[in-house]
Design a protein around this motif. Structure first.
Motif, PDB file in Angstrom:
ATOM      1  N   MET A  54     -20.546  43.290  29.726  1.00 53.26           N
ATOM      2  CA  MET A  54     -19.730  42.242  30.345  1.00 53.26           C
ATOM      3  C   MET A  54     -18.275  42.322  29.894  1.00 53.26           C
ATOM      4  O   MET A  54     -17.364  42.142  30.693  1.00 53.26           O
ATOM      5  N   SER A  55     -18.088  42.632  28.603  1.00 52.56           N
ATOM      6  CA  SER A  55     -16.705  42.668  28.128  1.00 52.56           C
ATOM      7  C   SER A  55     -15.970  43.896  28.662  1.00 52.56           C
ATOM      8  O   SER A  55     -14.738  43.907  28.729  1.00 52.56           O
ATOM      9  N   THR A  56     -16.722  44.926  29.041  1.00 54.54           N
ATOM     10  CA  THR A  56     -16.070  46.134  29.560  1.00 54.54           C
ATOM     11  C   THR A  56     -15.688  45.991  31.039  1.00 54.54           C
ATOM     12  O   THR A  56     -14.790  46.683  31.527  1.00 54.54           O
ATOM     13  N   VAL A  57     -16.384  45.151  31.774  1.00 54.77           N
ATOM     14  CA  VAL A  57     -16.087  44.978  33.203  1.00 54.77           C
ATOM     15  C   VAL A  57     -14.655  44.451  33.351  1.00 54.77           C
ATOM     16  O   VAL A  57     -14.306  43.413  32.791  1.00 54.77           O
ATOM     17  N   ASP A  58     -13.868  45.173  34.137  1.00 52.03           N
ATOM     18  CA  ASP A  58     -12.415  44.958  34.131  1.00 52.03           C
ATOM     19  C   ASP A  58     -11.909  44.545  35.518  1.00 52.03           C
ATOM     20  O   ASP A  58     -12.160  45.214  36.520  1.00 52.03           O
ATOM     21  N   ASN A  59     -11.167  43.444  35.559  1.00 49.72           N
ATOM     22  CA  ASN A  59     -10.670  42.968  36.852  1.00 49.72           C
ATOM     23  C   ASN A  59      -9.653  43.923  37.474  1.00 49.72           C
ATOM     24  O   ASN A  59      -9.592  44.071  38.692  1.00 49.72           O
ATOM     25  N   GLN A  93     -20.477  60.931  41.030  1.00 53.34           N
ATOM     26  CA  GLN A  93     -20.749  62.268  40.482  1.00 53.34           C
ATOM     27  C   GLN A  93     -19.769  62.608  39.361  1.00 53.34           C
ATOM     28  O   GLN A  93     -19.792  63.733  38.846  1.00 53.34           O
ATOM     29  N   ASP A  94     -18.948  61.666  38.970  1.00 51.16           N
ATOM     30  CA  ASP A  94     -17.969  61.926  37.914  1.00 51.16           C
ATOM     31  C   ASP A  94     -18.684  62.274  36.605  1.00 51.16           C
ATOM     32  O   ASP A  94     -19.603  61.583  36.190  1.00 51.16           O
ATOM     33  N   PRO A  95     -18.251  63.353  35.949  1.00 48.01           N
ATOM     34  CA  PRO A  95     -18.956  63.792  34.740  1.00 48.01           C
ATOM     35  C   PRO A  95     -18.893  62.784  33.582  1.00 48.01           C
ATOM     36  O   PRO A  95     -19.782  62.778  32.741  1.00 48.01           O
ATOM     37  N   SER A  96     -17.866  61.942  33.559  1.00 52.74           N
ATOM     38  CA  SER A  96     -17.801  61.037  32.409  1.00 52.74           C
ATOM     39  C   SER A  96     -18.088  59.572  32.741  1.00 52.74           C
ATOM     40  O   SER A  96     -18.351  58.776  31.848  1.00 52.74           O
ATOM     41  N   THR A  97     -18.054  59.205  34.016  1.00 52.25           N
ATOM     42  CA  THR A  97     -18.344  57.805  34.345  1.00 52.25           C
ATOM     43  C   THR A  97     -19.328  57.691  35.515  1.00 52.25           C
ATOM     44  O   THR A  97     -19.531  56.596  36.046  1.00 52.25           O
ATOM     45  N   GLY A  98     -19.937  58.818  35.891  1.00 52.16           N
ATOM     46  CA  GLY A  98     -20.812  58.798  37.053  1.00 52.16           C
ATOM     47  C   GLY A  98     -22.256  58.487  36.698  1.00 52.16           C
ATOM     48  O   GLY A  98     -22.589  58.182  35.552  1.00 52.16           O
ATOM     49  N   LEU A  99     -23.096  58.580  37.707  1.00 52.25           N
ATOM     50  CA  LEU A  99     -24.524  58.305  37.540  1.00 52.25           C
ATOM     51  C   LEU A  99     -25.265  59.613  37.262  1.00 52.25           C
ATOM     52  O   LEU A  99     -24.671  60.695  37.239  1.00 52.25           O
ATOM     53  N   ASP A 100     -26.578  59.537  37.074  1.00 50.82           N
ATOM     54  CA  ASP A 100     -27.355  60.760  36.839  1.00 50.82           C
ATOM     55  C   ASP A 100     -27.287  61.687  38.044  1.00 50.82           C
ATOM     56  O   ASP A 100     -27.269  62.910  37.908  1.00 50.82           O
ATOM     57  N   GLN A 101     -27.266  61.081  39.213  1.00 42.56           N
ATOM     58  CA  GLN A 101     -27.299  61.864  40.446  1.00 42.56           C
ATOM     59  C   GLN A 101     -26.792  60.995  41.584  1.00 42.56           C
ATOM     60  O   GLN A 101     -26.977  59.781  41.560  1.00 42.56           O
ATOM     61  N   ALA A 102     -26.144  61.631  42.548  1.00 42.14           N
ATOM     62  CA  ALA A 102     -25.699  60.896  43.739  1.00 42.14           C
ATOM     63  C   ALA A 102     -25.711  61.846  44.929  1.00 42.14           C
ATOM     64  O   ALA A 102     -25.448  63.039  44.777  1.00 42.14           O
ATOM     65  N   TRP A 103     -26.014  61.333  46.093  1.00 43.91           N
ATOM     66  CA  TRP A 103     -26.096  62.164  47.290  1.00 43.91           C
ATOM     67  C   TRP A 103     -25.961  61.275  48.524  1.00 43.91           C
ATOM     68  O   TRP A 103     -25.976  60.060  48.425  1.00 43.91           O
ATOM     69  N   ARG A 104     -25.818  61.933  49.682  1.00 45.17           N
ATOM     70  CA  ARG A 104     -25.735  61.163  50.923  1.00 45.17           C
ATOM     71  C   ARG A 104     -26.996  61.382  51.749  1.00 45.17           C
ATOM     72  O   ARG A 104     -27.634  62.435  51.654  1.00 45.17           O
ATOM     73  N   ARG A 396     -19.279  52.272  37.069  1.00 47.62           N
ATOM     74  CA  ARG A 396     -18.380  52.918  36.106  1.00 47.62           C
ATOM     75  C   ARG A 396     -18.784  52.560  34.670  1.00 47.62           C
ATOM     76  O   ARG A 396     -18.953  53.438  33.821  1.00 47.62           O
ATOM     77  N   VAL A 397     -18.996  51.275  34.433  1.00 50.04           N
ATOM     78  CA  VAL A 397     -19.310  50.834  33.064  1.00 50.04           C
ATOM     79  C   VAL A 397     -20.672  51.370  32.638  1.00 50.04           C
ATOM     80  O   VAL A 397     -20.819  51.949  31.545  1.00 50.04           O
ATOM     81  N   LEU A 398     -21.675  51.228  33.499  1.00 47.42           N
ATOM     82  CA  LEU A 398     -23.015  51.704  33.132  1.00 47.42           C
ATOM     83  C   LEU A 398     -23.046  53.223  33.040  1.00 47.42           C
ATOM     84  O   LEU A 398     -23.672  53.803  32.147  1.00 47.42           O
ATOM     85  N   GLY A 399     -22.361  53.870  34.005  1.00 48.35           N
ATOM     86  CA  GLY A 399     -22.343  55.339  34.024  1.00 48.35           C
ATOM     87  C   GLY A 399     -21.749  55.900  32.736  1.00 48.35           C
ATOM     88  O   GLY A 399     -22.297  56.845  32.148  1.00 48.35           O
ATOM     89  N   GLN A 400     -20.679  55.301  32.308  1.00 46.03           N
ATOM     90  CA  GLN A 400     -20.021  55.709  31.075  1.00 46.03           C
ATOM     91  C   GLN A 400     -20.982  55.615  29.879  1.00 46.03           C
ATOM     92  O   GLN A 400     -21.077  56.530  29.072  1.00 46.03           O
TER      93      GLN A 400
END
Lengths: 742, 742
Positions: A54-59, A93-104, A396-400
């Motif tokens: 919660m504290s990391t979530v940024d407006n 898909q970002d290596p530092s803030t992305g999820l395990d996997q993403a696709w369309r 972003r926060v969880l991915g990180q």
């Protein structure tokens, strides 16, 4: 010697004891000690982690997400939509803030667009065929956003093309009763009806009109319903306030069912069978077009005929007449017709969902799904990009945290960025059709955040009653934007009710309709769902919805100036929804409460008994089975609650935890009956289906009763009895899943 | 002193070491050592226990069970049925050999009985109204069993009452083509048709007749179809052999759908809505009555008209003619009519299921269900009491082990003694309707043993392809009755096929119809099911079924003399079915194989492509999605098999085991589509639904294709395309549940 021996023995015994103690406590056993997973399977939600999230979530991050998402219009399947697809993929898909996997995932779906080369036209045509007035084809520009060539002309998606011309009449909101009333005074055959938004579904305004011989329909937003009566763009409406400018037009999908229309119950893949276009039901049978109130004013104030009833009157400074039909002979439009030239095209186009996952560590086969649509009508800063910018901040926060190895949820999390929602919840519906079995078996809950912030007054949440408690828990932990109080304490000021069990608490709404992408999850799959947003203060405005809704003014400029300056309400929604998400994903025992479900069923039952029992008794139909079913549900829920409360869950076998969680997860599935609503497409949940009877009770019962009262036919009373049996059996069946499992 | 110090140090060190060793290895840790359930959750099936179970199963116990069960007729809801209810309850509640719990569940169901005071009559009536012949109303007595006053008169349950009189015609098996053919020669209006059993469902013989104007139907069993042509009770038929005596009559339920007819999809509780009797579909629209071949011989051999085709000829020593219509003028019945006087009554009666459970220790919320109906038409020694006597022996042996604390299954076991199966699988269907959600969510498999022993030659088993392996495993461990070989090795002699994966193996049939209580589990709930029995040697008899089927001769005397002397085949079935039951209940990883399922889908696909692809291609309908779906299913199944094979499952977290088992358990559920067969009641499984096309392939595809070929209508070819999409999506959906869970 004896002394020495004694000393040796005492010494030896002491050393032996020390040795035993060292051996027992000092060295970890490898053989018989616990396998490493024993701790993992018993782990509960980590409150420190929740705090950290919660504290990391940024407006400011949310603000910048929104700025990027709303650079260009991103209507479904357009180039702008494709840009947002790529943005979602890049982020996820970002290596530092992305999820395990993403696709369309793509679906080939039935859409409807105006023809850019032949814009739809609404004109007033004199008897000698002179065009006396042409309604504005594009909304007026106040910022560069409105000048974007990709701004789609206002139109009614799924309206058939056509060129009806006839005398104008005013039909209020286009409800069945409105046309009936109007028809008592005016012969509607061959007329064009002008209606205002609200009161009936968009498509219904045309569907209800056709049986009376109406040949075309106009629809506009009356300033009374959206602008608290204000009309002037000199100083009253946007860009001076959040109110809709006179040329603003609400676009929309004019349909009744949800999902791709040509592939009912089937995922719209390339080779899927498609029903013929002419077999599609629930769309306008006659042309319909939305216009701004600037044009509606000119048309309505020139109407002849009798004055319409007072409840039909809007904010214009003239009397709203029925129409002669047509215009009054004192107006310049005397004897003139209104003509619609509609050039909409149906097309099959590929629409994409973007999917992303975080794999669960202990129970990867349990899913918490979080979703939001991606497509807008124009720039869609509020609808849907306020939700998308919130979703991107949560990921972003969880991915990180995941990428840094600081966290991995117990259960899997699936994020869905749905396509083509504006055309009828298409992306989410196709997704549930394609993965029906898998999602039904494994989904804990679905969280929908579509429009995250309608306005910045209070949280608003709807969902199954079982999610009330986890929503409260989260809302108590989040600080309300700009206030010295929690989201919960603020919320309870705006929406509240008295619960027999909990006293005064915030009122959580029910998801009885198909207003956003939760529809397929709730009604087709029976998955416990919720919809979360921030909303306005009803005491300060009578606006039906935020005034820029579905117009070319729903832009970053509008959102950042008038909806949520500083993006602190967006932040509060992200924190609340994210908190709920983490709790659903990480809690040892799912934070779903079945006793709160029982309370809602009891409430529905009370209403049903009050409204229906006397007459049903007279017809020989007993409500006892329904009463018994609700009572059994209550006692089963109380029992399961007790089992959870009195068990030493951390030390229980993981099979016991899983068993309880399966009972909680599958509770809503027990309410599904695919045959309960033969006339409603993809509505299977017997408690939360839509209803036209307008009663706060079981929808199928209310509708069947209303119909039987109307017709008086014994066969229709039989249908009431039949539905009572369907309903009682479903509630009994759900109760059976909550009692001891064998 | 130094020496002493040194000795002390060495001594102290040694003692310390001993202490450490004792402390480390000698004392069980309470704090960090494994919780007690860690071993329990990893426990696999105990082969010693399986052995012990099999050696305890006793043929004499089975024989005595059968003797007790068949003392009196026990037709559904009669006093004899109530006696068997009490017997089941007494056995299952026995303190030393009973189950954990047993109880009865009642349903108020729609049944049809003859009137004991007005027996149904079939007569030949001369033009002057003289009765020239009366068909036998009761079967002839050969043992005291047939004299029991509770033996119900042969009748067609659900035939309407009525008194049709007309000229007799012979309509072979009463198939649509039979009436069509007959109608080419004889005007069928106002006639009575005599048909033989076989070729079409019982009700169909009347349903197919009515459109041609036929007003009544007789049905009998031709000695060709049941007795290998033998007819004489002087020395050929029972009590001299297993063959049906001339007066024997097969009773039966004349209906099309299964479950209680007045409460479709609803459990038939007292206050449940019931459809009006006149709205029931799938039952005879005109009176129909079964008679013995003794009477059929007299009627058929007196028929006039042209000779019927050779395939219509039966075993009587006369030519089977069509009928003039009516009798030949050379017979004593010249110009006479046949008259039916049918007095059947519909009644609502309470029918009981008896339920019993053994609670699972580790996963009580997983059910293995074992069922058999309890009601018979008369004494029912074979149908169903052979199965009941086997079930009682299995529960005695397992119950004893449980009561002695020697065993408790990992998963729960539910035993069902179903009521009113003979009237349309009513007890089992109502049970699945009442507990739909709970059973769908938790049932591993359903084992049906109805008629346990048709004859004593070989095992016969049908089921979903995934159960093949566990059936083989069990059959290999059981000694074939009276032979020096295993049930498996004997079985493969009688039924076999070549599997691409396994070579020559026994052929396991498919459960595509609704022949016994597995129907609701397979078709309505999508639960992996199997049906197990011992059966005859097809090379030694052409009997359609065992000849005493549904007659007053299906008695203990008949069963013990001609079906299974010594009850050793009963014992083999009990051992095999019990072995399978224990494996399903106790195995760590469920013994269900999804690759064997893939093999069946590939086989169906191959046939579909061969039969349909060319023509579908010409119609612009691609079979590629179906091919892709089956290929995806195969690769997903191979993958899951690999995961199971390569995992160290005993040391895996129990969540991993549960996840795999959930995938296996729920596989069949993924094939359900409640909208796939709009014209078939309660058929939802797209792979195993019934089909009228008679092709070994996907049923809905085969039927839709056959219909489109017949009508040639584009809309019907659309339906083929539609069903292809339904089918492909279901198979893809099932494949999706087998791949990695996220």
């Amino acid at each position: 010697m004896i002394k020495q021996v004694l000393i040796s023995i005492v010494f030896g015994a002491a050393v032996l004891t020390v040795g035993i103690l060292i051996g027992h406590f000092g060295i970890t056993k490898s053989g018989s000690s616990s396998p490493s997973w024993v701790k993992d399977v018993a782990k509960d939600v980590d409150e420190d982690f929740v705090e950290k999230f919660m504290s990391t979530v940024d407006n400011i991050q949310i603000q910048e997400n929104l700025r990027e998402l709303t650079k260009v219009p991103h209507m479904a399947t357009t180039a702008g939509d494709e840009e947002t697809v790529n943005l979602m993929l890049k982020r996820w898909q970002d290596p530092s803030t992305g999820l395990d996997q993403a696709w369309r995932e793509e679906y080939l779906v039935h859409l409807s667009f105006p023809d850019p080369k032949n814009p739809n036209k609404v004109t007033v045509v004199s008897p000698s065929d002179t065009v006396l007035h042409t309604a504005r084809e594009k909304e007026k520009s106040y910022t560069p956003d409105q000048d974007d060539p990709e701004v789609v002309q206002p139109y009614a998606a799924y309206s058939p093309p056509g060129h009806p011309q006839g005398k104008l009449v005013y039909a209020n909101q286009g409800k069945p009763g409105d046309y009936q009333k109007l028809n008592e005074t005016v012969d509607l055959r061959g007329t064009i009806a002008i209606t205002r938004y609200g009161g009936a579904g968009r498509a219904a305004k045309a569907i209800n009109a056709a049986p009376y011989g109406v040949i075309g329909v106009l629809v506009y937003t009356d300033p009374l319903d959206i602008n608290d009566g204000l009309m002037s763009d000199v100083n009253e409406t946007y860009p001076h306030s959040w109110y809709m400018p006179p040329s603003g037009v609400e676009r929309g999908s004019f349909n009744t069912h949800y999902g791709d229309m040509r592939t009912p119950y089937l995922a719209a893949k390339d080779e899927t069978y498609r029903i013929p276009v002419e077999d599609i039901t629930g769309i306008p049978p006659i042309p319909i077009q939305p216009i701004g109130f600037e044009d509606a004013y000119i048309l309505i104030c020139a109407l002849g005929g009798e004055a319409a009833p007072s409840v039909w009157q809007g904010a214009f400074n003239c009397t709203y007449n029925f129409g002669g039909p047509g215009f009054t002979n004192t107006s310049a439009f005397n004897n003139s017709d209104v003509r619609l030239d509609i050039f909409n095209n149906n097309v099959l186009k590929n629409s994409s969902n973007v999917m992303g996952i975080i794999r669960g560590s202990v129970e990867p086969d349990r899913y918490v799904i979080y979703g939001n649509h991606r497509d807008s009508w124009v720039h869609g800063a509020i609808d849907p990009s306020s939700g998308t910018s919130v979703m991107l901040e949560i990921t972003r926060v969880l991915g990180q945290m995941v990428k840094q190895g600081l966290w991995r949820p117990r259960r899997s999390i699936i994020f869905g960025s749905w396509g083509a929602e504006e055309f009828g919840l298409i992306g989410s519906a196709e997704y549930t059709e394609q993965y029906f079995a898998k999602l039904s078996e494994r989904t804990i809950a679905y969280i929908n955040v579509d429009i995250a912030v309608f306005a910045n007054a209070s949280l608003r949440a709807s969902g199954m009653p079982s999610v009330q408690n986890v929503l409260f828990k989260a809302a108590k932990q989040v600080k309300a934007a700009g206030l010295d109080t929690s989201v919960y304490d603020n919320w309870i000021q705006y929406f509240n009710r008295t619960s027999p069990a909990h006293g005064i608490i915030p009122r959580v709404g029910y998801l009885t309709g198909a207003g956003s992408d939760y529809a397929a999850f709730v009604h087709y799959l029976g998955i416990t769902s919720m919809d979360i947003s921030y909303i306005y203060d009803r005491s300060k405005t009578k606006a039906r919805i935020y005034p820029a809704y579905h117009t070319a003014y729903d832009t970053f400029d509008y959102a950042s100036k008038y909806i949520d300056p500083g993006f602190v309400s967006h932040q509060a929604v992200a924190r609340t929804a994210g908190n709920v998400l983490i709790r659903l994903a990480d809690s040892l025992v799912l934070p779903l409460n079945c006793s709160d479900y029982a309370e809602s069923l009891e409430d529905y039952l009370k209403t049903a008994v009050r409204l229906y029992e006397d007459k049903l008794q007279a017809k020989g139909i007993s409500m006892e089975p329904l009463k018994r079913a609700v009572a059994n549900f209550r006692s089963a829920a109380t029992h399961l609650d007790q089992v959870i409360l009195t068990s030493d869950l951390v030390n229980e076998t993981p099979m016991t935890i899983r068993r309880i969680n399966d009972q909680l997860m599958l509770l809503d599935r027990a309410f599904l009956d695919p045959l309960a609503f033969p006339d409603k497409y993809a509505y299977r949940h017997v408690i939360w289906a839509s209803s036209s009877a307008g009663k706060q009770t079981f929808p199928g019962l209310a509708d069947a009763y209303a119909n039987a009262e109307l017709t008086g036919q014994p066969r229709d009373w039989d249908k009431v009895h039949y539905h009572l049996s369907v309903l009682s059996q479903a509630i009994e069946g759900a109760a059976n899943t909550l009692v001891d499992v064998i």
